[in-house]
Write a protein that holds these residues in place. Structure first.
Motif, PDB file in Angstrom:
ATOM      1  N   MET A   1       0.819  -1.204   0.000  1.00  0.00           N
ATOM      2  CA  MET A   1       0.000   0.000   0.000  1.00  0.00           C
ATOM      3  C   MET A   1       0.860   1.263   0.000  1.00  0.00           C
ATOM      4  SD  MET A   1      -3.055  -1.147   2.604  1.00  0.00           S
ATOM      5  CE  MET A   1      -3.980   0.377   2.360  1.00  0.00           C
ATOM      6  N   ALA A   2       1.935   1.252   0.749  1.00  0.00           N
ATOM      7  CA  ALA A   2       2.804   2.429   0.835  1.00  0.00           C
ATOM      8  C   ALA A   2       3.452   2.740  -0.513  1.00  0.00           C
ATOM      9  CB  ALA A   2       3.880   2.211   1.890  1.00  0.00           C
ATOM     10  N   MET A   3       3.748   1.713  -1.296  1.00  0.00           N
ATOM     11  CA  MET A   3       4.389   1.928  -2.592  1.00  0.00           C
ATOM     12  C   MET A   3       3.532   2.786  -3.524  1.00  0.00           C
ATOM     13  SD  MET A   3       6.041  -1.827  -3.408  1.00  0.00           S
ATOM     14  CE  MET A   3       6.583  -1.338  -5.051  1.00  0.00           C
ATOM     15  N   ASP A   4       2.215   2.743  -3.334  1.00  0.00           N
ATOM     16  CA  ASP A   4       1.294   3.460  -4.216  1.00  0.00           C
ATOM     17  C   ASP A   4       0.864   4.799  -3.609  1.00  0.00           C
ATOM     18  OD1 ASP A   4      -0.036   3.667  -6.604  1.00  0.00           O
ATOM     19  OD2 ASP A   4      -1.863   2.668  -5.883  1.00  0.00           O
ATOM     20  N   ARG A   5       1.626   5.249  -2.560  1.00  0.00           N
ATOM     21  CA  ARG A   5       1.286   6.506  -1.920  1.00  0.00           C
ATOM     22  C   ARG A   5       2.488   7.452  -1.934  1.00  0.00           C
ATOM     23  NH1 ARG A   5      -2.350   2.995  -0.384  1.00  0.00           N
ATOM     24  NH2 ARG A   5      -4.393   3.641   0.385  1.00  0.00           N
ATOM     25  N   HIS A   6       2.375   8.544  -1.177  1.00  0.00           N
ATOM     26  CA  HIS A   6       3.417   9.566  -1.177  1.00  0.00           C
ATOM     27  C   HIS A   6       4.628   9.121  -0.363  1.00  0.00           C
ATOM     28  CE1 HIS A   6       0.839  12.373  -3.243  1.00  0.00           C
ATOM     29  NE2 HIS A   6      -0.118  12.251  -2.312  1.00  0.00           N
ATOM     30  N   ASP A   7       5.686   9.950  -0.446  1.00  0.00           N
ATOM     31  CA  ASP A   7       6.915   9.644   0.283  1.00  0.00           C
ATOM     32  C   ASP A   7       6.671   9.555   1.790  1.00  0.00           C
ATOM     33  OD1 ASP A   7       8.267   9.554  -2.053  1.00  0.00           O
ATOM     34  OD2 ASP A   7       9.385  11.425  -1.790  1.00  0.00           O
ATOM     35  N   LYS A   8       5.745  10.360   2.287  1.00  0.00           N
ATOM     36  CA  LYS A   8       5.454  10.342   3.725  1.00  0.00           C
ATOM     37  C   LYS A   8       5.038   8.936   4.164  1.00  0.00           C
ATOM     38  CE  LYS A   8       2.159  11.993   7.159  1.00  0.00           C
ATOM     39  NZ  LYS A   8       0.871  12.682   7.383  1.00  0.00           N
ATOM     40  N   ASP A  43       3.899  -8.373 -11.084  1.00  0.00           N
ATOM     41  CA  ASP A  43       2.503  -7.936 -10.966  1.00  0.00           C
ATOM     42  C   ASP A  43       2.419  -6.507 -10.443  1.00  0.00           C
ATOM     43  OD1 ASP A  43       1.674 -10.428 -11.840  1.00  0.00           O
ATOM     44  OD2 ASP A  43       1.516 -11.237  -9.808  1.00  0.00           O
ATOM     45  N   LEU A  44       3.272  -6.170  -9.472  1.00  0.00           N
ATOM     46  CA  LEU A  44       3.264  -4.816  -8.907  1.00  0.00           C
ATOM     47  C   LEU A  44       3.594  -3.773  -9.968  1.00  0.00           C
ATOM     48  CD1 LEU A  44       5.118  -5.471  -5.522  1.00  0.00           C
ATOM     49  CD2 LEU A  44       2.704  -4.874  -5.797  1.00  0.00           C
ATOM     50  N   ALA A  45       4.518  -4.143 -10.883  1.00  0.00           N
ATOM     51  CA  ALA A  45       4.958  -3.197 -11.912  1.00  0.00           C
ATOM     52  C   ALA A  45       3.830  -2.818 -12.874  1.00  0.00           C
ATOM     53  CB  ALA A  45       6.129  -3.787 -12.695  1.00  0.00           C
ATOM     54  N   VAL A  46       2.810  -3.670 -12.956  1.00  0.00           N
ATOM     55  CA  VAL A  46       1.668  -3.372 -13.835  1.00  0.00           C
ATOM     56  C   VAL A  46       0.845  -2.210 -13.270  1.00  0.00           C
ATOM     57  CG1 VAL A  46      -0.475  -4.289 -14.806  1.00  0.00           C
ATOM     58  CG2 VAL A  46       1.569  -5.738 -14.673  1.00  0.00           C
ATOM     59  N   ASP A  47       0.718  -2.165 -11.944  1.00  0.00           N
ATOM     60  CA  ASP A  47      -0.147  -1.174 -11.286  1.00  0.00           C
ATOM     61  C   ASP A  47       0.593   0.046 -10.759  1.00  0.00           C
ATOM     62  OD1 ASP A  47      -2.461  -2.798 -11.612  1.00  0.00           O
ATOM     63  OD2 ASP A  47      -1.792  -4.017  -9.919  1.00  0.00           O
ATOM     64  N   ILE A  48       1.882  -0.102 -10.458  1.00  0.00           N
ATOM     65  CA  ILE A  48       2.613   0.980  -9.787  1.00  0.00           C
ATOM     66  C   ILE A  48       3.779   1.439 -10.656  1.00  0.00           C
ATOM     67  CG2 ILE A  48       3.931   1.620  -7.726  1.00  0.00           C
ATOM     68  CD1 ILE A  48       2.417  -0.619  -6.248  1.00  0.00           C
ATOM     69  N   LEU A  49       3.764   2.701 -10.981  1.00  0.00           N
ATOM     70  CA  LEU A  49       4.861   3.286 -11.759  1.00  0.00           C
ATOM     71  C   LEU A  49       6.143   3.239 -10.929  1.00  0.00           C
ATOM     72  CD1 LEU A  49       5.247   4.758 -14.513  1.00  0.00           C
ATOM     73  CD2 LEU A  49       5.015   6.911 -13.246  1.00  0.00           C
ATOM     74  N   ASP A  50       7.251   2.914 -11.564  1.00  0.00           N
ATOM     75  CA  ASP A  50       8.555   2.832 -10.883  1.00  0.00           C
ATOM     76  C   ASP A  50       8.557   1.817  -9.738  1.00  0.00           C
ATOM     77  OD1 ASP A  50       9.590   4.789 -12.529  1.00  0.00           O
ATOM     78  OD2 ASP A  50       9.012   6.417 -11.180  1.00  0.00           O
ATOM     79  N   ALA A  51       7.773   0.750  -9.878  1.00  0.00           N
ATOM     80  CA  ALA A  51       7.703  -0.253  -8.806  1.00  0.00           C
ATOM     81  C   ALA A  51       9.073  -0.846  -8.497  1.00  0.00           C
ATOM     82  CB  ALA A  51       6.728  -1.362  -9.198  1.00  0.00           C
ATOM     83  N   VAL A  52       9.887  -1.075  -9.541  1.00  0.00           N
ATOM     84  CA  VAL A  52      11.215  -1.672  -9.337  1.00  0.00           C
ATOM     85  C   VAL A  52      12.078  -0.777  -8.464  1.00  0.00           C
ATOM     86  CG1 VAL A  52      13.380  -2.282 -10.489  1.00  0.00           C
ATOM     87  CG2 VAL A  52      11.204  -3.041 -11.455  1.00  0.00           C
ATOM     88  N   ASP A  53      12.130   0.522  -8.785  1.00  0.00           N
ATOM     89  CA  ASP A  53      12.970   1.444  -8.024  1.00  0.00           C
ATOM     90  C   ASP A  53      12.456   1.618  -6.592  1.00  0.00           C
ATOM     91  OD1 ASP A  53      15.252   3.398  -8.162  1.00  0.00           O
ATOM     92  OD2 ASP A  53      13.647   4.741  -7.508  1.00  0.00           O
ATOM     93  N   ILE A  54      11.136   1.714  -6.444  1.00  0.00           N
ATOM     94  CA  ILE A  54      10.556   1.911  -5.102  1.00  0.00           C
ATOM     95  C   ILE A  54      10.828   0.701  -4.218  1.00  0.00           C
ATOM     96  CG2 ILE A  54       8.411   2.209  -3.819  1.00  0.00           C
ATOM     97  CD1 ILE A  54       7.325   3.722  -6.282  1.00  0.00           C
ATOM     98  N   LEU A  55      10.596  -0.496  -4.761  1.00  0.00           N
ATOM     99  CA  LEU A  55      10.824  -1.704  -3.969  1.00  0.00           C
ATOM    100  C   LEU A  55      12.316  -1.877  -3.669  1.00  0.00           C
ATOM    101  CD1 LEU A  55       9.650  -4.113  -2.585  1.00  0.00           C
ATOM    102  CD2 LEU A  55       9.568  -5.331  -4.763  1.00  0.00           C
ATOM    103  N   ALA A  56      13.184  -1.500  -4.620  1.00  0.00           N
ATOM    104  CA  ALA A  56      14.630  -1.560  -4.379  1.00  0.00           C
ATOM    105  C   ALA A  56      15.017  -0.666  -3.209  1.00  0.00           C
ATOM    106  CB  ALA A  56      15.387  -1.138  -5.634  1.00  0.00           C
TER     107      ALA A  56
END
Length: 546
Positions: A1-8, A43-56
C-alpha cells in the motif's frame, strides 16, 4: 500500500517495520515477506509506476535499518529468476543504493527521512546528551533525547559511548548503568542494539586502553552487572566470546597491539617511513605483521585522505623492506573478516577497503591473483567477499591505474607516479653524458628511498636497450654511498627477473644480459649469492622453455 502513496507513507512504512522488528515480527518473517514482494514484483509493476525502483529502495532501507542482513540481496538473487522484475529490484538495490558512497545517509533521507543529520552529527548529539545526563542525572530526559534522535538502528552507538563515558568518569558508572537499564526496560534500546554496542566496545578495548589503562578491567566488571540486571542477553559471553578471548589473549600480542598503535600515530604525524620500519624491527615480532596491516588501515580509514594515502604508501615500503606477500594477504583477510564490524564505526567502510585492496594491486604490493586467494579465504556471502569483488571491478575499469592512484587526492601516491618520470629523465640524462654525482643527487632529491628499486629496474632495462653498461657505474656509486640498499637492489633485480619473458620480446638477449648483471652484482656485493643461483636457474629454465 505504501508503494502506491506519497513519500510520507513510504517513510512511515519503513519506520514501522523497524519498530515491529524482533518484538512483533521475527527476522525470518521479515525476510520471507520481502521475498514474497520480490516474487510478485512483475505484478506490482503493472499497477505501480517505478515499482522496481521503489521496492529496491525499501530493500535498501531495510538493510540500512538492520532489519535485513546485507547478505539478503546476494542470497535472494539465487532464488529469484534473472528475467524477473524481482531480480531487477535486487540489482537496483545493490548497485544504485547499497554500493553508493555514504549510502546509509542517502537511503535514510530519500523519503524525507526521520533524520536530516549526518552520522557524525548524530554521534556528537549522543555524546552531548550523555554528558548532560551525567551532570543532571535525569534519566527520563535522557531517554526522551535518545528517542528524539529518531535513529533506532544506531542505538548501539549510544550503548558504546555511554559505557566509554562510564570508564572515563568512573564515578558516573552507576548513573550510566541505570540509564541503559531504563532504556532497555522501556523498549527504547533493543536487545540486539545492546549486544551490538557492547560487542563494538569489546573490539575497541585495545585502543581504548591507551587512554584509559583500566578499560579492560572495567569492561570485565560491567558485563556481568549488565547481564544480572537483565539489559544484556546472557548469550553475549558465549556468542561473542569477547570476555574469554580477552582473558586468554596472548600477552605478547596485546603488548604488540599497544605498541603499534603508538607507532602508527607517530607515523601519521611525522611521515617518516624509515623510522617506522626501524621501530617495527626493534619490536622483533614479524609473526604479527598481518596484525599491523589491519591496525594501520583501520586507523587510516577513520582519518582524512592524507592518512589513507600515507597508509598505502607505507604498505609499498613495508612490502619492499620487511613484509612478505603472505603477510599482506593475511592482513587483508583479517581486515575483511571484520568488515561488518568496521562498517559500524566507519561510513562507507566497504568502498574504502576495496580502494585499499585495489591500490595495493596498482602499487604491485599484491598481484591480481592474490585477490582470488584473499576471496577464497572468506565466507562466500560475507561483506568481505563483496569488497574483494568491488576491488576487482575497480582494477578492471578503464584508466584504473591513474584513478586509483589519485583516489585520495593524489598526495604521495601520485608522487610515486611522478617519481617514475623523474627517474627515467635522470637516467636518460646520465646515459647521454651526465655526471655520476649529479645523478646520485637527483635520486636523493626525489626523497623516496623505499622506491629506489625503481632506479635499479629502469637502469638495468636501459642498459639492455642501449647496450650501455655505464649504468653499472651509477648503481655502484649509489650502493657505495648507501643511497640504494641491498634490499632495494634485490627488489629491483627481482622485478627484472619476474618480467624477463615480456622483456625478451623487445630485447632478444635480455636473459643473457640479466645473467651477466646478476653475476656482476653478486661480485660487487649488491645482492646475495643465493639470489645469483636462483636467478640463473630461472634464466636457464626460461631459455630451455623457448
Amino acid at each position: 500500500m505504501a508503494m502506491d502513496r506519497h513519500d510520507k507513507e513510504k517513510e512511515m512504512a519503513s519506520v514501522l517495520l523497524s519498530a515491529l522488528y524482533a518484538d512483533v515480527i521475527s527476522p525470518s518473517q521479515i525476510r520471507d515477506g520481502f521475498v514474497m514482494l520480490l516474487e510478485s514484483a512483475d505484478d506490482l509493476a503493472v499497477d505501480i509506476l517505478d515499482a522496481v525502483d521503489i521496492l529496491a529502495l525499501f530493500v535498501a532501507r531495510a538493510v540500512v535499518d538492520e532489519i535485513l542482513p546485507p547478505a539478503f540481496v546476494t542470497r535472494a538473487k539465487k532464488t529469484i529468476p534473472e528475467s524477473s522484475k524481482g531480480f531487477q529490484v535486487l540489482q537496483t538495490a545493490e548497485k544504485s543504493y547499497l554500493s553508493a558512497p555514504h549510502h546509509a545517509e542517502l537511503v535514510e533521507r530519500r523519503w524525507g527521512g526521520s533524520t536530516h543529520i549526518t552520522v557524525e552529527e548524530v554521534k556528537k548529539k549522543i555524546a552531548d546528551l550523555l554528558r548532560e545526563y551525567v551532570e543532571n542525572g535525569d534519566a527520563f530526559e535522557a531517554c526522551r533525547c535518545i528517542r528524539g534522535l529518531g535513529v533506532s538502528f544506531f542505538h548501539h552507538e549510544v550503548v558504546k559511548r555511554a559505557l566509554v563515558l562510564a570508564m572515563e568518569i568512573q564515578s558516573a558508572e552507576p548513573l550510566i548503568l541505570k540509564l541503559l537499564k531504563e532504556a532497555h526496560e522501556e523498549g527504547l534500546i533493543s536487545s540486539s542494539q545492546m549486544v551490538k554496542g557492547i560487542a563494538r566496545l569489546a573490539e575497541s578495548l585495545d585502543d581504548l586502553a591507551l587512554d584509559i589503562p583500566s578499560a579492560k578491567t572495567l569492561f570485565q566488571s560491567i558485563v556481568p552487572k549488565a547481564i544480572s540486571e537483565g539489559w544484556l542477553d546472557p548469550s553475549f559471553m558465549k556468542s561473542s566470546g569477547e570476555g574469554v578471548q580477552m582473558q586468554a589473549e596472548d600477552k605478547k600480542l596485546r603488548r604488540y597491539k599497544e605498541e603499534v598503535v603508538i607507532i602508527i600515530h607517530e607515523y601519521f604525524l611525522s611521515d617518516d617511513i624509515p623510522e617506522l620500519i626501524q621501530s617495527l624491527e626493534d619490536l622483533g615480532m614479524p609473526e604479527f605483521n598481518p596484525v599491523f596491516l589491519k591496525k594501520l588501515i583501520t586507523l587510516a580509514m577513520d582519518r582524512k585522505n592524507r592518512e589513507k594515502e600515507m597508509a598505502s604508501v607505507l604498505l609499498s615500503a613495508l612490502h619492499i623492506e620487511i613484509f612478505s606477500t603472505d603477510d599482506i594477504v593475511n592482513g587483508f583477510v583479517m581486515l575483511l573478516e571484520s568488515a561488518e564490524d568496521t562498517a559500524l564505526d566507519i561510513l562507507d567502510a566497504s568502498n574504502e577497503l576495496a580502494l585499499f585492496l585495489a591500490r595495493a594491486v596498482i602499487d604491485d604490493v599484491l598481484a591480481p591473483l592474490n585477490l582470488e586467494e584473499i576471496g577464497s579465504k572468506l565466507p562466500p556471502n560475507c561483506s568481505g567477499s563483496e569488497t574483494v569483488r568491488m576491488a576487482r571491478s575497480m582494477i578492471a575499469a578503464r584508466h584504473a591505474g591513474e584513478r586509483i592512484l589519485r583516489c585520495w587526492g593524489g598526495g604521495t601516491g601520485w608522487a610515486v607516479e611522478d617519481a617514475k618520470d623523474k627517474i627515467l629523465k635522470l637516467l636518460e640524462e646520465y646515459v647521454s653524458g651526465g655526471v655520476v654525482n649529479e645523478a646520485c643527487q637527483c635520486i636523493r632529491d626525489i626523497g623516496m628511498p623505499f622506491f629506489n628499486h625503481e632506479v635499479v629496474k629502469k637502469a638495468l632495462v636501459m642498459a639492455m636497450e642501449k647496450k650501455n653498461d655505464t649504468m653499472l657505474d651509477l648503481l655502484q656509486a649509489c650502493f657505495d654511498e648507501g643511497l640504494i640498499t641491498i634490499n632495494q637492489m634485490t627488489k629491483g633485480f627481482t622485478r627484472i627477473r619476474d618480467g624477463l619473458d615480456d622483456l625478451a620480446l623487445d630485447i632478444p638477449n635480455a636473459r643473457e644480459k640479466f645473467s651477466f648483471y646478476v653475476q656482476y652484482a653478486q661480485e660487487k656485493g649488491w645482492i646475495l649469492p643465493s639470489f645469483g643461483s636462483s636467478a640463473a636457474d630461472v634464466s636457464l629454465t626460461n631459455a630451455n622453455s623457448t
